[in-house]
Design a protein around this motif. Structure first.
Motif, PDB file in Angstrom:
ATOM      1  N   UNK A 130      -3.247   5.767  23.212  1.00 43.78           N
ATOM      2  CA  UNK A 130      -4.423   6.299  23.829  1.00 43.78           C
ATOM      3  C   UNK A 130      -5.783   4.929  23.736  1.00 43.78           C
ATOM      4  N   UNK A 131      -5.488   4.163  23.249  1.00 50.33           N
ATOM      5  CA  UNK A 131      -7.042   2.916  22.972  1.00 50.33           C
ATOM      6  C   UNK A 131      -6.354   1.624  23.571  1.00 50.33           C
ATOM      7  N   UNK A 132      -5.140   2.143  24.157  1.00 50.53           N
ATOM      8  CA  UNK A 132      -4.786   0.665  24.893  1.00 50.53           C
ATOM      9  C   UNK A 132      -5.860   0.013  25.873  1.00 50.53           C
ATOM     10  N   UNK A 133      -5.450   0.982  27.138  1.00 49.01           N
ATOM     11  CA  UNK A 133      -6.036   0.457  28.183  1.00 49.01           C
ATOM     12  C   UNK A 133      -6.924   0.768  28.244  1.00 49.01           C
ATOM     13  N   UNK A 134      -8.153   1.732  26.619  1.00 51.13           N
ATOM     14  CA  UNK A 134      -9.648   1.174  27.177  1.00 51.13           C
ATOM     15  C   UNK A 134     -10.338  -0.005  26.304  1.00 51.13           C
ATOM     16  N   UNK A 135      -8.656  -0.956  25.045  1.00 49.54           N
ATOM     17  CA  UNK A 135      -8.800  -2.082  24.925  1.00 49.54           C
ATOM     18  C   UNK A 135      -8.974  -2.983  25.974  1.00 49.54           C
ATOM     19  N   UNK A 136      -7.860  -2.801  26.237  1.00 48.26           N
ATOM     20  CA  UNK A 136      -7.829  -4.639  27.429  1.00 48.26           C
ATOM     21  C   UNK A 136      -8.617  -4.450  28.815  1.00 48.26           C
ATOM     22  N   UNK A 137      -9.208  -3.087  29.851  1.00 46.29           N
ATOM     23  CA  UNK A 137     -10.267  -2.648  30.250  1.00 46.29           C
ATOM     24  C   UNK A 137     -11.581  -3.678  29.319  1.00 46.29           C
ATOM     25  N   UNK A 138     -11.916  -3.245  28.846  1.00 45.46           N
ATOM     26  CA  UNK A 138     -12.883  -3.735  27.844  1.00 45.46           C
ATOM     27  C   UNK A 138     -13.253  -4.782  27.688  1.00 45.46           C
ATOM     28  N   UNK A 185       7.765   8.043  17.869  1.00 44.45           N
ATOM     29  CA  UNK A 185       6.913   6.950  18.211  1.00 44.45           C
ATOM     30  C   UNK A 185       7.191   6.105  19.100  1.00 44.45           C
ATOM     31  N   UNK A 186       7.599   5.148  19.434  1.00 45.49           N
ATOM     32  CA  UNK A 186       7.730   4.575  20.543  1.00 45.49           C
ATOM     33  C   UNK A 186       6.983   5.746  22.117  1.00 45.49           C
ATOM     34  N   UNK A 187       7.435   6.516  22.483  1.00 47.26           N
ATOM     35  CA  UNK A 187       7.233   7.804  23.126  1.00 47.26           C
ATOM     36  C   UNK A 187       5.746   7.626  22.945  1.00 47.26           C
ATOM     37  N   UNK A 188       5.460   8.228  22.469  1.00 45.94           N
ATOM     38  CA  UNK A 188       3.558   7.996  21.761  1.00 45.94           C
ATOM     39  C   UNK A 188       2.935   6.779  22.465  1.00 45.94           C
ATOM     40  N   UNK A 189       3.302   5.748  22.337  1.00 46.13           N
ATOM     41  CA  UNK A 189       3.003   4.374  22.435  1.00 46.13           C
ATOM     42  C   UNK A 189       3.117   4.336  23.939  1.00 46.13           C
ATOM     43  N   UNK A 190       4.371   4.241  24.219  1.00 44.84           N
ATOM     44  CA  UNK A 190       4.607   3.619  25.807  1.00 44.84           C
ATOM     45  C   UNK A 190       3.978   5.592  27.112  1.00 44.84           C
ATOM     46  N   UNK A 191       4.154   6.517  26.432  1.00 45.20           N
ATOM     47  CA  UNK A 191       4.088   7.281  27.423  1.00 45.20           C
ATOM     48  C   UNK A 191       2.446   7.344  27.337  1.00 45.20           C
ATOM     49  N   UNK A 192       1.162   7.835  26.061  1.00 44.29           N
ATOM     50  CA  UNK A 192       0.203   8.109  26.663  1.00 44.29           C
ATOM     51  C   UNK A 192      -0.656   6.937  27.265  1.00 44.29           C
ATOM     52  N   UNK A 193      -0.795   5.998  27.570  1.00 42.42           N
ATOM     53  CA  UNK A 193      -1.217   5.569  28.588  1.00 42.42           C
ATOM     54  C   UNK A 193      -1.729   5.677  29.368  1.00 42.42           C
TER      55      UNK A 193
END
Length: 642
Positions: free
Chosen positions: A177-185, A118-126
């Motif tokens: 997946x959503x971290x970068x779009x959320x913060x860029x928005x 789960x931590x890998x999915x949160x940290x690697x996907x972005x």
């Protein structure tokens, strides 16, 4: 009798004759029409009580209040989302770390392995966020991207009702997946609100009324204020994220003597997180119903954040502007973030972007665990994080000093504070299970929050000021900023087993490099060296032009406009068809030209439709329809003859 009759007739003859009813009605109608005409003139004429300038001023004041409401709503929504996310993640990791909890509730599930994935999915996907973030923002719009991302965080909360591999890991990947779009928005949205506020304040200016590019530095003060307000509110998420830990989980934790029984050193002397940390941290297991109630409360707040983004946040762009942003082509949207890296300003700020990701995650994981929990115990973790969050929130207001001071003050001040603290932490190795170090650790937490506040607000404000006049580039530059932050978070995830002094050395080296690159950027800007910005293509409204052309031809009688027959060759056209085509084309051109002369002031889109190329396409489409109709009639006659 005759005499009396004559007298009566004489009396009647002396009196004037009464007008007929029709004459009376006409006179009344004339009077009523004059009265109605006077009332209409009074209603439609200029009102003595109406002040157009005052009404316009009130209208734009309401618009400015709406902008302030949008900024506060976006800030509160982001704060709630991250309060829920960090609070739930912290509680989940502590529960799953306890060996008794894993064996009693999920004996054969392998929660520890699930947590790692789960931590890998949160940290690697972005890491791949740069590939899709601008496309998503342009396709959905800034507001709807924030709403969708908050929904993904709510999905992560909902999966904790049923903790399984196929629920936790996919939801963690979705958050990555959503971290970068959320913060860029969010960065794009706050900067756009500052631009809109400037437009509503200076609505009488010619460049605002004509929707031209803003003058250089015109909206910088609004960017400073709005970014400061956003970070003041958002950093409170660290405070509210500790509520589940403080009010629920702390009552089930062992004392520090048991948890830190096998821990022999802390701080700069250790490798990893906390070597020797006990695998049983809970005295007894929390009731399942209690955990469900906590998760339900968090779920309610996650839905509240979604509603705030949906209802209270207004659009970042006008509808026509959003159409223009999408109409440059999806291939160009995909390429432009990479092309913006040619700008030396962004390239030289990349070390600061990376350090911004390093320092915040180090404060939450490295300092709080390897220094705080290792020395004070797990029950004091919430206190360190709350102090850090309050410090970040309060000191974010210091960025308002940029209204009077140069813009480098924030970044350099935050870097100086963190530089001193990193040197102190390199030599600081307190013994475990010693509450005497509570004061020094809280002071370090406050000072680190000061540096974080100056760093975060300084970087976000600096990007907004550098690209304040380029509203069509904001999503690209904020995507690059938060993508580099995601890369830094991934690096922090990878270095978890390194020695603490190695981690601190990497942080210090990155900070020194970031300061040097920033000084180099400011020096080049002071020397007025030109920077390279990629050209953004002009919008291409193909669909809109086609629709308008269809509409024009329907009005003229050509009801079914079809595409050109690409399979038809020139050899299949007869001379009669060519002659008929020329006649039809001349007829269409004459009709459309006559209407253009009558309606000269049309939009740019209709002007594009009236171009010779569009007229030829209309004529060819009409000719093709006639040929198809003739062919169908011929086939029908052959069938009937057969």
């Amino acid at each position: 009798m005759d005499a009396s009759d004559q007298e009566e007739l004489g009396v009647d003859a002396d009196q004037p004759l009464a007008p007929h009813n029709g004459v009376i009605n006409k006179l009344l109608n004339v009077g009523q029409e004059d009265n109605m005409h006077g009332q209409m003139e009074e209603f439609l004429g200029p009102q003595a009580e109406y002040n157009e300038e005052e009404e316009e001023r009130k209208y734009y004041r309401r618009k400015r209040l709406c902008v302030i409401k949008n900024v506060l709503a976006a800030s509160v929504g982001a704060m709630i989302v991250y309060s829920v996310y960090m609070g739930l993640l912290q509680m989940q990791l502590i529960l799953h770390y306890d060996m008794t909890y894993r064996e009693v509730k999920y004996s054969n599930l392998g929660l520890e392995d699930i947590d790692r994935k789960m931590l890998m999915g949160i940290n690697v996907t972005p890491i791949i966020g740069l590939l899709y973030t601008p496309v998503l923002i342009r396709f959905l719009g800034t507001k709807w991207m924030m709403f969708l991302a908050s929904g993904i965080y709510a999905l992560f909360v909902s999966t904790n009702y049923w903790e399984r591999y196929y629920t936790l890991v996919p939801s963690a990947v979705a958050i990555g997946v959503a971290i970068v779009p959320l913060w860029a928005s969010l960065g794009n949205y706050i900067t756009r609100m500052a631009q809109q506020y400037y437009e509503y304040v200076h609505y009488k200016e010619d460049h605002v009324q004509e929707q031209k590019k803003l003058p250089k530095g015109a909206c910088h003060k609004y960017i400073i204020v709005f970014q400061s307000v956003f970070h003041i509110i958002f950093h409170l998420s660290f405070v509210f994220a500790e509520f589940p830990m403080c009010f629920v989980l702390n009552g089930y934790l062992h004392k520090s003597e048991h948890i830190l029984l096998n821990v022999h050193s802390c701080g700069a002397n250790i490798s990893g997180v906390i070597p020797g940390f006990n695998t049983t941290v809970l005295t007894n297991l929390p009731r399942s119903m209690l955990l469900i109630q906590v998760e339900s409360v968090l779920m309610g707040f996650a839905f509240l954040a979604m509603i705030i983004f949906l209802v209270l946040c207004g659009p970042a762009y006008r509808p026509t502007e959003e159409i223009d942003l999408r109409s440059i082509g999806w291939g160009n949207i995909f390429q432009l973030p990479f092309k913006h890296l040619r700008d030396y300003r962004l390239r030289l700020l990349c070390p600061f972007f990376i350090y911004s990701g390093f320092e915040m995650l180090f404060a939450i994981t490295g300092f709080s665990l390897s220094y705080g929990v290792c020395v004070l115990g797990l029950d004091k973790l919430w206190l360190l994080i709350v102090v850090y969050g309050l410090s970040c929130s309060v000191f974010s207001s210091l960025s308002l000093c940029l209204l009077r001071l140069p813009r480098w003050v924030c970044l350099v001040g935050g870097a100086a504070v963190h530089g001193v603290l990193l040197v102190v932490l390199l030599a600081f190795s307190p013994p475990p299970k010693n509450l005497e170090y509570l004061g020094p650790l809280l002071v370090i937490s406050v000072l680190w929050g000061l540096g974080t506040a100056l760093n975060k607000t300084g970087v976000s404000t600096l990007i907004g000021m550098l690209y304040a006049e380029e509203k069509e580039r904001l999503d690209f530059v904020y995507t690059i900023y938060h993508w580099w932050q995601a890369i830094a978070i991934f690096i922090v995830y990878l270095w978890s087993n390194l020695p603490m002094r190695a981690k601190l050395s990497i942080l210090l080296a990155t900070l020194v490099l970031a300061c040097y690159c920033y000084w180099l950027m400011e020096r080049r800007l002071a020397m007025k060296l030109p920077f390279r910005l990629p050209r953004i293509p002009r919008p291409r409204h193909k669909v809109k032009i086609k629709y308008t052309m269809n509409l024009c031809l329907q009005v003229k009688g050509y009801r079914y406009l079809e595409e050109d027959n690409s399979d038809e060759s020139d050899s299949e056209r007869s001379e009669e068809d060519d002659e008929e085509e020329r006649e039809n084309e001349e007829h269409v051109v004459e009709e459309m030209g006559a209407e253009d002369r009558e309606k000269g002031g049309q939009d740019a889109e209709v002007q594009g439709v009236d171009s010779p190329k569009a007229r030829r396409r209309g004529a060819e489409g009409h000719r093709n329809r006639r040929e198809d109709a003739q062919m169908k009639e011929g086939v029908k006659e052959e069938r009937e003859g057969g």
